[in-house]
Motif scaffolding. Structure first.
Motif, mmCIF file in Angstrom:
data_model
loop_
_atom_site.group_PDB
_atom_site.id
_atom_site.type_symbol
_atom_site.label_atom_id
_atom_site.label_comp_id
_atom_site.label_asym_id
_atom_site.label_seq_id
_atom_site.Cartn_x
_atom_site.Cartn_y
_atom_site.Cartn_z
ATOM 1 N N THR A 41 0.810 -1.167 0.008
ATOM 2 C CA THR A 41 0.111 -0.039 0.050
ATOM 3 C C THR A 41 0.909 0.992 0.136
ATOM 4 O O THR A 41 0.556 2.346 -0.323
ATOM 5 N N GLY A 42 2.312 1.081 0.357
ATOM 6 C CA GLY A 42 2.978 2.446 0.647
ATOM 7 C C GLY A 42 2.526 3.220 1.736
ATOM 8 O O GLY A 42 3.094 4.290 1.862
ATOM 9 N N ALA A 43 1.548 2.567 2.756
ATOM 10 C CA ALA A 43 1.109 3.266 3.811
ATOM 11 C C ALA A 43 1.788 2.741 5.117
ATOM 12 O O ALA A 43 2.208 1.296 4.841
ATOM 13 N N GLU A 44 1.828 3.058 6.230
ATOM 14 C CA GLU A 44 2.177 2.240 7.417
ATOM 15 C C GLU A 44 0.610 2.031 8.171
ATOM 16 O O GLU A 44 0.054 2.825 8.509
ATOM 17 N N LEU A 45 0.337 0.679 8.197
ATOM 18 C CA LEU A 45 -0.863 0.246 8.547
ATOM 19 C C LEU A 45 -0.830 -0.254 9.917
ATOM 20 O O LEU A 45 0.160 -1.260 10.337
ATOM 21 N N TYR A 46 -1.711 0.022 10.710
ATOM 22 C CA TYR A 46 -1.787 -0.571 12.107
ATOM 23 C C TYR A 46 -3.270 -1.170 12.304
ATOM 24 O O TYR A 46 -4.251 -0.377 12.487
ATOM 25 N N PHE A 47 -3.134 -2.503 12.405
ATOM 26 C CA PHE A 47 -4.232 -3.018 12.506
ATOM 27 C C PHE A 47 -4.877 -3.313 13.783
ATOM 28 O O PHE A 47 -4.268 -4.153 14.484
ATOM 29 N N LYS A 48 -5.988 -2.709 14.211
ATOM 30 C CA LYS A 48 -6.464 -3.116 15.836
ATOM 31 C C LYS A 48 -7.392 -4.193 15.609
ATOM 32 O O LYS A 48 -8.392 -3.878 15.000
ATOM 33 N N CYS A 49 -6.782 -5.066 16.389
ATOM 34 C CA CYS A 49 -7.731 -6.450 16.282
ATOM 35 C C CYS A 49 -8.664 -6.722 16.995
ATOM 36 O O CYS A 49 -8.720 -7.637 18.029
ATOM 37 N N GLU A 50 -9.946 -6.316 16.832
ATOM 38 C CA GLU A 50 -11.016 -6.547 17.736
ATOM 39 C C GLU A 50 -11.865 -7.823 17.306
ATOM 40 O O GLU A 50 -12.810 -8.335 17.833
ATOM 41 N N ASN A 51 -11.302 -8.396 16.144
ATOM 42 C CA ASN A 51 -11.438 -9.906 16.042
ATOM 43 C C ASN A 51 -11.255 -10.830 17.300
ATOM 44 O O ASN A 51 -11.739 -11.973 17.524
ATOM 45 N N ALA A 283 -15.888 -10.581 6.442
ATOM 46 C CA ALA A 283 -15.774 -9.757 5.480
ATOM 47 C C ALA A 283 -15.771 -8.155 5.457
ATOM 48 O O ALA A 283 -15.065 -7.525 4.865
ATOM 49 N N SER A 284 -16.614 -7.793 6.453
ATOM 50 C CA SER A 284 -16.895 -6.426 6.878
ATOM 51 C C SER A 284 -15.538 -5.608 7.091
ATOM 52 O O SER A 284 -15.275 -4.795 6.707
ATOM 53 N N CYS A 285 -14.632 -6.399 7.851
ATOM 54 C CA CYS A 285 -13.236 -5.989 8.404
ATOM 55 C C CYS A 285 -12.407 -5.603 7.010
ATOM 56 O O CYS A 285 -11.422 -5.131 7.377
ATOM 57 N N ALA A 286 -12.765 -6.475 5.974
ATOM 58 C CA ALA A 286 -11.559 -6.273 4.651
ATOM 59 C C ALA A 286 -12.082 -4.993 4.131
ATOM 60 O O ALA A 286 -11.579 -4.642 3.008
ATOM 61 N N VAL A 287 -13.057 -4.489 4.274
ATOM 62 C CA VAL A 287 -13.606 -3.356 3.375
ATOM 63 C C VAL A 287 -12.728 -2.126 3.349
ATOM 64 O O VAL A 287 -12.237 -1.590 2.598
ATOM 65 N N PRO A 288 -12.344 -1.907 4.783
ATOM 66 C CA PRO A 288 -11.117 -0.766 4.909
ATOM 67 C C PRO A 288 -9.880 -1.019 3.822
ATOM 68 O O PRO A 288 -9.523 -0.348 3.127
ATOM 69 N N LEU A 289 -9.368 -2.012 4.060
ATOM 70 C CA LEU A 289 -8.373 -2.503 3.326
ATOM 71 C C LEU A 289 -8.416 -2.419 1.761
ATOM 72 O O LEU A 289 -7.763 -2.012 1.025
ATOM 73 N N ALA A 290 -9.578 -2.975 1.367
ATOM 74 C CA ALA A 290 -9.833 -2.962 0.033
ATOM 75 C C ALA A 290 -10.073 -1.524 -0.615
ATOM 76 O O ALA A 290 -9.663 -1.194 -1.625
ATOM 77 N N THR A 291 -10.460 -0.440 0.213
ATOM 78 C CA THR A 291 -10.683 0.670 -0.250
ATOM 79 C C THR A 291 -9.082 1.181 -0.073
ATOM 80 O O THR A 291 -8.705 2.168 -0.950
ATOM 81 N N ILE A 292 -8.186 0.867 0.742
ATOM 82 C CA ILE A 292 -6.836 1.602 0.699
ATOM 83 C C ILE A 292 -6.217 1.118 -0.519
ATOM 84 O O ILE A 292 -5.337 1.888 -1.153
ATOM 85 N N LEU A 293 -6.391 -0.181 -0.739
ATOM 86 C CA LEU A 293 -5.963 -0.939 -1.861
ATOM 87 C C LEU A 293 -6.046 -0.137 -3.435
ATOM 88 O O LEU A 293 -5.283 0.116 -4.098
ATOM 89 N N LYS A 294 -7.219 0.506 -3.389
ATOM 90 C CA LYS A 294 -7.837 1.008 -4.680
ATOM 91 C C LYS A 294 -7.546 2.721 -4.544
ATOM 92 O O LYS A 294 -8.069 3.408 -5.380
ATOM 93 N N ASN A 295 -7.343 3.233 -3.300
ATOM 94 C CA ASN A 295 -7.211 4.626 -3.264
ATOM 95 C C ASN A 295 -5.875 4.805 -2.513
ATOM 96 O O ASN A 295 -5.622 5.648 -1.647
ATOM 97 N N LYS A 296 -4.789 4.274 -3.176
ATOM 98 C CA LYS A 296 -3.541 4.380 -2.338
ATOM 99 C C LYS A 296 -2.759 5.765 -2.195
ATOM 100 O O LYS A 296 -2.176 6.305 -1.144
ATOM 101 N N GLU A 297 -3.159 6.560 -3.041
ATOM 102 C CA GLU A 297 -2.593 8.045 -2.990
ATOM 103 C C GLU A 297 -3.222 8.601 -1.871
ATOM 104 O O GLU A 297 -2.740 9.651 -1.173
ATOM 105 N N VAL A 298 -4.334 8.299 -1.408
ATOM 106 C CA VAL A 298 -4.935 8.975 -0.216
ATOM 107 C C VAL A 298 -4.259 8.720 0.984
ATOM 108 O O VAL A 298 -3.977 9.363 1.991
ATOM 109 N N PHE A 299 -3.714 7.138 1.232
ATOM 110 C CA PHE A 299 -3.070 6.745 2.250
ATOM 111 C C PHE A 299 -1.238 6.594 2.189
ATOM 112 O O PHE A 299 -0.656 6.413 3.213
#
Lengths: 323, 323
Positions: A41-51, A283-299
């Motif tokens: 992603t080119g970002a530093e991602l920190y996954f807060k694991c409420e799972n 699947a709900s938790c994957a929506v943020p990562l999916a949007t980051i992957l298609k909007n890399k310039e934002v993050f």
């Protein structure tokens, strides 16, 4: 739930009080990182694991705050809800910890596994027909006969204050975040995030992520008023419900943007997360990562908190395996 | 690998040196607990999560120790192995970190996903026919033409010393353990555990867990000499290989008992762990829990470390889903 309570807008003091109240009953969940996803992603991602949270989802924060905040007189009669998802599990768990009944109205057609899970946490199920009119009628009966306190899954100040404890932990665990992104359905988690971060870290941008096929929050955000869909269909089944007045308040005031992803993008991001991070998440938790992957310039180049909201998955029906 | 090296029995000093050598390249993996599994078993279980390890398995510890312990002259020519599993991934990862080639001999019939994974970590694959004779012939050619250093998946003192760092961490993370249990295939992880704990915590009992359908270590243990099966078949596909002289040394001297579980017991324990702990782990890692569940009296009331060895699962083929 009474109207006057519904209109009360929780404050950060409510989050602090909630955190103290629920601490004995919840996990301070870990934050995971992945060098693979950082490179991707080119970002530093920190996954807060409420799972990894008690009862398998962040919802237990709000549910515990509601249950343990009741005075003894009210508590004795128990609590009630008509969610069939993580909120029902969480409320059952919370009520069990306090030793009071939890009444859950569920359609008789709900999967047996979901009924078993609610009962496993001590919830008392009353079945209704799979229609809104039946659900409302049965729920009214249950409430009338038990006097149980209604705890709405998200449009409830006690619940939102409870969910706000998640980003309070995240902000302590990862100082200096540039942004936080969470999935949005009814908006409980996003509202709690807004409530907390707008007070303690107002420079952090808050993004919400939503399935294209259930993009009512996205359209509401663009239109400037709540748009509720009738029956959206998406693999991210925790995100089908619409915004309500209280969550709309927070979303409309504090969210920077709402981003959307297609069903295939969500499933791909879900599978990739299981593969690379070795965690079971919905699947709900994957929506943020999916949007980051298609909007890399934002993050790109940013420190981004990503809320992994829950891990209660039907392991017999994984969306990438055709049965 | 030369015979004189193969006969060298690593010491705890080698484990300490290995830990220092590999620290920059591996994760100190977390230890998870589960109140659900504690209630179910009557024991206090501490899961050491090597599924979150770099390259997805504990094998990276031994591989990094072997690779980073080479002198520059030897290292230049690279390393080689003929594993097609986690050792191949791990050795490729380690070689990549050192900037040297890693040659992996794999049957041409190996799953494309495994080949892709090895190449993803920078490994150079040479294909052989799916027979022992072809594998040995091709491997000899690769070694002759490259001069690469053979790193055996487990029967290698450098590898065993590396694996021993896992229980060194566990012993720091969870003081006062009564027992540790790990799956056994070739015996690399169990040998490393024996090496470390017999030195720093000799009161801790060490158990090995093995599939009934690949119970050569169990039968070896009972017979007092190595029994190697030809081609055992089990869902726990990391555990099909036999003990060798070096791992037999540790197993025969330090293991308290070897317990076995059926295929169905392994699959049930695997699915239950995914469901309740929300972690992705291989079938091999479920063998210890499966044996604890069927031998509760052995572990009840004890503090037990359980090594979750890896998380490299084919998510398209889960053993509880019929395709």
């Amino acid at each position: 739930m009474k109207d006057d309570k519904q209109m009360y807008i929780p404050t950060y003091d409510d989050v602090v009080a909630a955190h103290e109240r629920i601490a004995p009953h919840i996990h301070r969940t870990p934050v995971l990182t992945s060098s693979y996803f950082n490179e991707l992603t080119g970002a530093e991602l920190y996954f807060k694991c409420e799972n990894f949270q008690k009862a398998g989802a962040f919802k237990v924060r709000g549910a515990c705050n509601a249950v343990f905040g009741l005075d003894d007189e009210t508590a004795k009669k128990g609590v009630a809800t008509h969610s069939s998802g993580n909120h029902a599990l969480s409320l059952s768990y919370a009520a069990g910890r306090r030793g009071i009944p939890c009444h859950v109205v569920m359609p008789r057609t709900a999967p047996q596994a979901k009924k078993d899970a609610v009962r496993g946490y001590g919830g008392i199920i009353t079945e209704c027909e799979p229609s809104t009119s039946s659900r409302e009628a049965v729920f009214a009966e249950v409430q009338a006969s038990t006097g149980a306190e209604f705890v709405h899954p998200y449009n409830d100040p006690r619940v939102i204050a409870g969910q706000g404890t998640c980003s309070r932990e995240l902000n302590e665990q990862v100082p200096g975040l540039d942004a936080v992104i969470a999935p949005i359905g009814g908006g409980g988690m996003v509202s709690g995030t807004c409530l907390t971060l707008s007070n303690i870290a107002p420079g952090v941008k808050i993004y919400a992520a939503e399935p294209e096929q259930a993009d009512d929050a996205y359209r509401s955000f663009k239109a400037g008023h709540i748009i509720a869909d009738d029956a959206p269909d998406t693999v991210a089944d925790g995100l089908k419900v619409p915004l309500k007045e209280l969550t709309w308040h927070f979303v409309s005031n504090h969210v920077t943007d709402i981003l959307t992803a297609s069903e295939q993008e969500i499933i791909d991001a879900m599978k990739l997360t299981w593969q690379r991070m070795k965690i079971v998440m919905e699947a709900s938790c994957a929506v943020p990562l999916a949007t980051i992957l298609k909007n890399k310039e934002v993050f790109a180049g940013k420190r981004v908190g990503v809320i992994i909201t829950g891990g209660n998955v039907d392991l017999d029906k994984l969306p990438w395996i055709k049965s």
